[in-house]
Design an enzyme around this catalytic site. Structure first.
Site, PDB file in Angstrom:
ATOM      1  N   ARG A 116      27.017  41.706  38.310  1.00  0.00           N
ATOM      2  CA  ARG A 116      26.828  42.039  36.888  1.00  0.00           C
ATOM      3  C   ARG A 116      27.576  41.047  35.984  1.00  0.00           C
ATOM      4  O   ARG A 116      26.970  40.138  35.428  1.00  0.00           O
ATOM      5  CB  ARG A 116      27.277  43.488  36.594  1.00  0.00           C
ATOM      6  N   ASP A 117      28.887  41.160  35.886  1.00  0.00           N
ATOM      7  CA  ASP A 117      29.634  40.275  34.978  1.00  0.00           C
ATOM      8  C   ASP A 117      29.403  38.817  35.357  1.00  0.00           C
ATOM      9  O   ASP A 117      29.338  37.948  34.483  1.00  0.00           O
ATOM     10  CB  ASP A 117      31.131  40.610  35.041  1.00  0.00           C
ATOM     11  N   HIS A 151      41.515  41.955  35.472  1.00  0.00           N
ATOM     12  CA  HIS A 151      40.247  41.228  35.519  1.00  0.00           C
ATOM     13  C   HIS A 151      40.478  39.870  34.846  1.00  0.00           C
ATOM     14  O   HIS A 151      40.591  39.790  33.623  1.00  0.00           O
ATOM     15  CB  HIS A 151      39.216  42.067  34.754  1.00  0.00           C
ATOM     16  N   HIS A 156      39.492  35.722  34.293  1.00  0.00           N
ATOM     17  CA  HIS A 156      38.533  34.623  34.430  1.00  0.00           C
ATOM     18  C   HIS A 156      39.343  33.352  34.683  1.00  0.00           C
ATOM     19  O   HIS A 156      40.449  33.196  34.181  1.00  0.00           O
ATOM     20  CB  HIS A 156      37.674  34.508  33.172  1.00  0.00           C
ATOM     21  N   CYS A 184      30.410  29.691  32.393  1.00  0.00           N
ATOM     22  CA  CYS A 184      29.837  29.717  31.053  1.00  0.00           C
ATOM     23  C   CYS A 184      28.465  29.056  31.062  1.00  0.00           C
ATOM     24  O   CYS A 184      28.303  27.945  31.565  1.00  0.00           O
ATOM     25  CB  CYS A 184      30.755  28.970  30.109  1.00  0.00           C
ATOM     26  N   ASN A 244      34.501  33.876  36.704  1.00  0.00           N
ATOM     27  CA  ASN A 244      35.454  34.841  37.202  1.00  0.00           C
ATOM     28  C   ASN A 244      36.292  34.238  38.325  1.00  0.00           C
ATOM     29  O   ASN A 244      35.929  33.235  38.941  1.00  0.00           O
ATOM     30  CB  ASN A 244      34.698  36.052  37.764  1.00  0.00           C
TER      31      ASN A 244
END
Lengths: 308, 308
Positions: free
Chosen positions: B17-18, B209, B211, B242, B251
């Site tokens: 997802r992310d 979380h 990145h 990105c 991530n």
């Protein structure tokens, strides 16, 4: 829980030697000089600038004498070269070098394959180098490779690292850099290894040197900073990717290290923009994207107007 | 000096997802199902599998209902989807989803631009979601973005993070994930932020979380593990680069996280070979090299016969 780090960390920039030596592409003397001068301008006060090892073995470092002939040196900056023996030391002195480094291993198999002699024999070769350097008022830096593992032996005993590091110090090395040559280490093991060595010689004389092969380099540095180390090796743009494979990681990127130190409030005296610029320059010479995450992030930031 | 970490860390795999949501290339339902199944097989017990946000805004997540229709679910594995509001929640339930996540920000400007409403309004939208989920015996995970900085506002106050996190917990979120959305944070600040939030709600309910935009993600995780966190988000192959720039980091890569946890002796229940395999699979689908350092290292290791 809050950190008690050294207030100031000295970065030893190893890109022009340990970095470029492990790149498939050989960089010209002119571009190596331009890189070293940019790094010095960015405030890096210790730069590993070349080596006097036979160009038959390390063609990437051919012309180091010419690098030194052309280099505009900044006062207060150390430009170190690697020398394998007394002969290399004499060549370095003739080229105007004022600081040298010697290199051995905590792994017997790695020493045999990499320097074609035992650890003890390599140390015996360094004795006359250290003596001559001392007589000439020059400093010698020592490297220990394979401190967290060896590509031929696997695990390496911490006791072996302690022994080799203290023997280098006893020979007169003012600083010993502990290198995870194959980038196999993780933070707990890195910290335990450093702490063990610092039990036998002063922490102030120790540096850590991590390769980012498995993405652990910066976390390993953090763990070692917590243990009190104040000298860290890194290479601009993460130079030193394995020549055998596209995309494989090399040294810890100086840019990302400086970013972390800045965030932690630890002074390094390094201008991060200057290092990013130097990394962009050498990456262009090598025909690829910058190897630090920070430089890649800034390419995006510039498009969206973010100042990081 | 030695570490006192949690014995066991749960990894929340956010790649499907992310990660994929932030890739320029849209991945088919078939390949997303294959990815999720591989991740579950590798032992990842919490997988963010999709979202029920309008495909007009997030085309990469179109077809999440179809993903769930095809997915062979493993017992004991949670497959979470992101829902923006009650309508999204109903669609998720209709698709057979059994756990959802909601997403807001510690930065007012980011909330406005990203969700087109204020933080308070976003929380008001989540209230009926949390109530309906509770009535259905489903769990809700909460995300707070921009916990260490915002692309529009710059610095974000820790107090704002504490407030939003505790409000999500008060709504009934069983876990709140603190996200450094733009990858701006460094270890000391990450640890201080986590510790502040844990002063107002149980550490056991918090996840971190990061990145890897500036290469700090794993060092930040280490600092947060030291502060006692035991849930860490990451994305296989570092998915989520990105979409605006080639090479920019996404991530934290699950492979590199598992490698560090293994080295620290922290159990995650994840089979590192399985994650590397899943990462190689999805990188192939995206037509590029694996995004974890570990996977790249293994490509070299295989050539030289090294077992890492």
């Amino acid at each position: 829980m809050s950190y008690q780090f050294a207030e100031r960390v000295r970065i030893v920039e190893v890109g022009p030697r340990d970095g470029l030596q492990n790149e498939a592409h050989t960089v010209s003397v002119k571009d190596r000089v331009a890189l070293i001068e940019r790094l010095a301008m960015a405030g890096l006060s210790s730069i590993e600038a070349g080596s006097f090892v036979s160009p038959r073995w390390v063609p990437q470092m051919a012309g180091t004498a010419e690098v030194f002939a052309r280099l505009q040196r900044r006062s207060g900056t150390s430009y170190t070269v690697l020398v394998p023996n007394r002969q290399g030391f004499e060549a370095a002195v003739a080229a105007g070098v004022r600081e040298v480094a010697v290199f051995t291993s905590a792994s017997e198999s790695f020493a045999q394959r990499n320097t074609n002699c035992s650890i003890t024999k390599s140390l015996a070769r360094f004795e006359p180098v250290c003596d001559a350097a001392s007589a000439a008022g020059m400093r010698v830096r020592g490297y220990v490779s394979c401190v967290l593992g060896c590509p031929y032996e696997g695990a390496v005993a911490v006791a072996a690292v302690v022994e080799v590091a203290t023997r280098l110090a006893a020979l007169g090395c003012y600083e010993v850099s502990l290198g995870d040559t194959i980038g196999i280490g993780t933070p707990g093991k890195a910290q335990a290894m450093l702490t063990a060595v610092a039990g036998s010689m002063p922490m102030e004389q120790l540096a850590v040197h991590f390769h980012d092969t498995c993405g652990q380099a910066l976390a390993n540095v953090l763990a070692c900073l917590e243990a009190g180390v104040s000298v860290v090796d890194s290479a601009v743009s993460g130079l030193g990717g394995c020549p055998y494979a596209v995309g494989a990681s090399g040294n810890l990127a100086t840019e990302d290290l400086v970013y972390m130190l800045n965030g932690l409030g630890i002074e390094s005296g390094v201008d991060i923009d200057g290092v990013v610029e130097a990394g962009t320059f050498i990456s262009g010479v090598l025909g690829r994207l910058p190897g630090s995450k920070l430089a890649l992030a800034r390419r995006v930031d510039a498009r969206i107007g973010l100042v990081r």
